[in-house]
Design an enzyme around this catalytic site. Sequence first.
Site, PDB file in Angstrom:
ATOM      1  N   TYR A 105       0.827  -1.210   0.000  1.00 23.11           N
ATOM      2  CA  TYR A 105       0.000   0.000   0.000  1.00 23.11           C
ATOM      3  C   TYR A 105       0.858   1.255   0.000  1.00 23.11           C
ATOM      4  O   TYR A 105       0.642   2.178  -0.793  1.00 23.11           O
ATOM      5  CB  TYR A 105      -0.926  -0.001   1.218  1.00 23.11           C
ATOM      6  CG  TYR A 105      -1.726   1.267   1.384  1.00 23.11           C
ATOM      7  CD1 TYR A 105      -2.728   1.601   0.478  1.00 23.11           C
ATOM      8  CD2 TYR A 105      -1.495   2.126   2.456  1.00 23.11           C
ATOM      9  CE1 TYR A 105      -3.473   2.767   0.623  1.00 23.11           C
ATOM     10  CE2 TYR A 105      -2.234   3.281   2.615  1.00 23.11           C
ATOM     11  CZ  TYR A 105      -3.218   3.600   1.702  1.00 23.11           C
ATOM     12  OH  TYR A 105      -3.953   4.755   1.848  1.00 23.11           O
ATOM     13  N   VAL A 148      -8.710   2.018  13.205  1.00 23.88           N
ATOM     14  CA  VAL A 148      -8.821   1.540  14.575  1.00 23.88           C
ATOM     15  C   VAL A 148      -9.991   2.178  15.312  1.00 23.88           C
ATOM     16  O   VAL A 148     -10.620   1.532  16.167  1.00 23.88           O
ATOM     17  CB  VAL A 148      -7.497   1.781  15.341  1.00 23.88           C
ATOM     18  CG1 VAL A 148      -7.219   3.265  15.502  1.00 23.88           C
ATOM     19  CG2 VAL A 148      -7.520   1.099  16.693  1.00 23.88           C
TER      20      VAL A 148
END
Length: 271
Positions: A105, A148
């Site tokens: 990524y 998160v």
Amino acid sequence: YRENLTKSEHLILLEGDVRDVEMVEKAVQGVDVIFHFAASVGNKRSIDHPLVDAQINVIGTLNILEAARKAGVKKLVVSSSAGIFGELKILPIREDHPVEPDTPYGCSKLYEEKIALSYSKLYPMDVVCLRYFNVYGPNQRYDAYGNVIPIFVFRMLKGEPLFVYGDGEQTRDFIHVDDVVQANIKAAEANLSGVFNIASGERITINNLIELVISGRNPVEVIYTSERLGDVKQSIADISLASQRFGFKPQINMHKGISEYVDWASKIVGL
């Protein structure tokens, strides 16, 4: 982006895939500014699916650049990522920090920046690459590849344990999606090209984030496990360049942002 549409103007929604050349070319016709948000996002997703990551982030970006060039688009705002930096060497992180991505990524987003900026040198097109740090806010997905914050919030609301990779003392620089929108609009309106950090300029530990998430609510179990591949230990951005060049200034602090996100998520869960 239009705040007020005249009677002769209208908005068109085209649903398609950034890998579809014909769709991309159709979408950019008559466009002054392109906001390039399309991406396969996240370190873990790219480790699990590196080919998909490259097809979307690399080939997809090339499709947009070529379509923009052919259509004579004058401005392109690219959504990049702090993932291009890899493990950090100097804090706070400036735009000239060494770029040594350690996941597919990070590599694909760095390529996206480089190829987009090369087009700004070759053709009459301004290109601004915005390096987002950890973005959060309403409507953010909650799944294994999500941020998160939604993972913690939705698990907390369901009374499920929170899993922390490492000791929880790693830090992150979170920024609310409303501030990201502000950054994109300001960058689009500015007469410039280049790369800029988009973050709050403040950091918080994961342990302190958990305290914010569960504040005033029933406590849940927190389980600490081994560190995860591709995760950096410390992160905080220097956002002075974006502030100086196009007036970017974050407005939403973590206390307000997390509180609003928990309220929004509570409605989704049905609490």
